[in-house]
Design an enzyme around this catalytic site. Structure first.
Site, PDB file in Angstrom:
ATOM      1  N   GLY A  72       0.823  -1.188   0.000  1.00 57.17           N
ATOM      2  CA  GLY A  72       0.000   0.000   0.000  1.00 57.17           C
ATOM      3  C   GLY A  72       0.864   1.248   0.000  1.00 57.17           C
ATOM      4  O   GLY A  72       2.091   1.200   0.098  1.00 57.17           O
ATOM      5  N   TYR A  77      11.436   6.595  -0.974  1.00 59.45           N
ATOM      6  CA  TYR A  77      12.820   6.421  -1.419  1.00 59.45           C
ATOM      7  C   TYR A  77      13.563   5.535  -0.441  1.00 59.45           C
ATOM      8  O   TYR A  77      13.379   5.632   0.783  1.00 59.45           O
ATOM      9  CB  TYR A  77      13.525   7.777  -1.514  1.00 59.45           C
ATOM     10  CG  TYR A  77      15.019   7.679  -1.743  1.00 59.45           C
ATOM     11  CD1 TYR A  77      15.531   7.278  -2.969  1.00 59.45           C
ATOM     12  CD2 TYR A  77      15.924   7.979  -0.722  1.00 59.45           C
ATOM     13  CE1 TYR A  77      16.899   7.170  -3.176  1.00 59.45           C
ATOM     14  CE2 TYR A  77      17.286   7.882  -0.923  1.00 59.45           C
ATOM     15  CZ  TYR A  77      17.768   7.472  -2.156  1.00 59.45           C
ATOM     16  OH  TYR A  77      19.120   7.354  -2.356  1.00 59.45           O
ATOM     17  N   CYS A 169       5.524   9.750   0.220  1.00 60.43           N
ATOM     18  CA  CYS A 169       4.277   9.095   0.646  1.00 60.43           C
ATOM     19  C   CYS A 169       3.044   9.835   0.119  1.00 60.43           C
ATOM     20  O   CYS A 169       1.942   9.707   0.669  1.00 60.43           O
ATOM     21  CB  CYS A 169       4.221   8.962   2.160  1.00 60.43           C
ATOM     22  SG  CYS A 169       5.654   8.083   2.832  1.00 60.43           S
TER      23      CYS A 169
END
Length: 213
Positions: A72, A77, A169
């Site tokens: 998910g 990085y 994110c």
């Protein structure tokens, strides 16, 4: 009877995609008596994009490869100087729901940072661990047949520049930080040892007679 303890594997610096494929195979082939495993490692520079991830969160062209994967979350990085722990855990045998698993991962990170004198916290609706306004650790899981893989990444002493080339994110303008930025120079191996110990303490014991479907 499976021992409660996880089998720990120290993999060193390994390329992302073969490691991910190895996690998939492990999860597909594990049986009722397969011990849970924690893989401790770091990756060469790579971006990973979750299943619902939007490629536009990569803000510019870069030589760093991007791999679309089956966890998910959005884009993050990985690179040298970051501790990555993959948790290959049978959640049902330990009586864990996914949200509980995420919570214990966050708590293990918070406790590890507290060992270094650094106050960290979780944020509702934004998995990961934060110091002030900056994210210091990211989480991402995949659960298949009641078993988890993927895991967490803690920034220790790395080049954070590649985070500025993405919306980390999926959050525009989200700042990232690391232990080094807070004057913490503890050896990465020691930090990893403490983190794994906290994860093992957070994981509940196996429930007898519960096997994966």
């Amino acid at each position: 009877m499976v021992a409660d303890a996880c089998l720990r594997r120290e993999l060193g610096r390994v390329p992302y995609e073969p490691t991910w494929r190895r996690m998939q195979v492990f999860t597909d082939e594990r049986g009722p008596d397969t011990p849970d495993e924690l893989w401790v490692l770091e990756h060469p520079p790579v971006y990973t994009l979750g299943m619902a991830g939007k490629p536009e969160h990569l803000l510019c062209e870069t030589a760093i490869p991007m791999v679309r994967i089956d966890r998910g979350g959005q884009i993050t990085y990985h690179g040298p100087g970051q501790i990555v722990v993959y948790l290959l855990v049978d959640l049902r045998r330990r009586g864990l729901k996914v949200r509980e698993m995420v919570n214990l991962m966050e708590q293990a990170l918070i406790d590890t940072l507290a060992d270094e004198g650094l106050a960290a916290e979780r944020r509702a609706g934004a998995p990961g661990v934060y110091v002030g306004e900056a994210k210091i650790a990211a989480l991402g899981l995949r659960v298949k047949n009641g078993c988890s893989y993927h895991g967490l990444a803690l920034n220790v002493d790395m080049d954070l520049t590649p985070f500025t080339w993405i919306n980390p994110c999926g959050y525009s303008g989200l700042q990232t930080t690391q232990l080094r930025d807070h004057g913490i120079g503890t050896d990465q191996v020691i930090v990893a040892e403490r983190l794994v110990a906290h994860l093992e303490r957070q994981l509940p014991p196996l429930r007898p007679g519960v096997a994966p479907a």
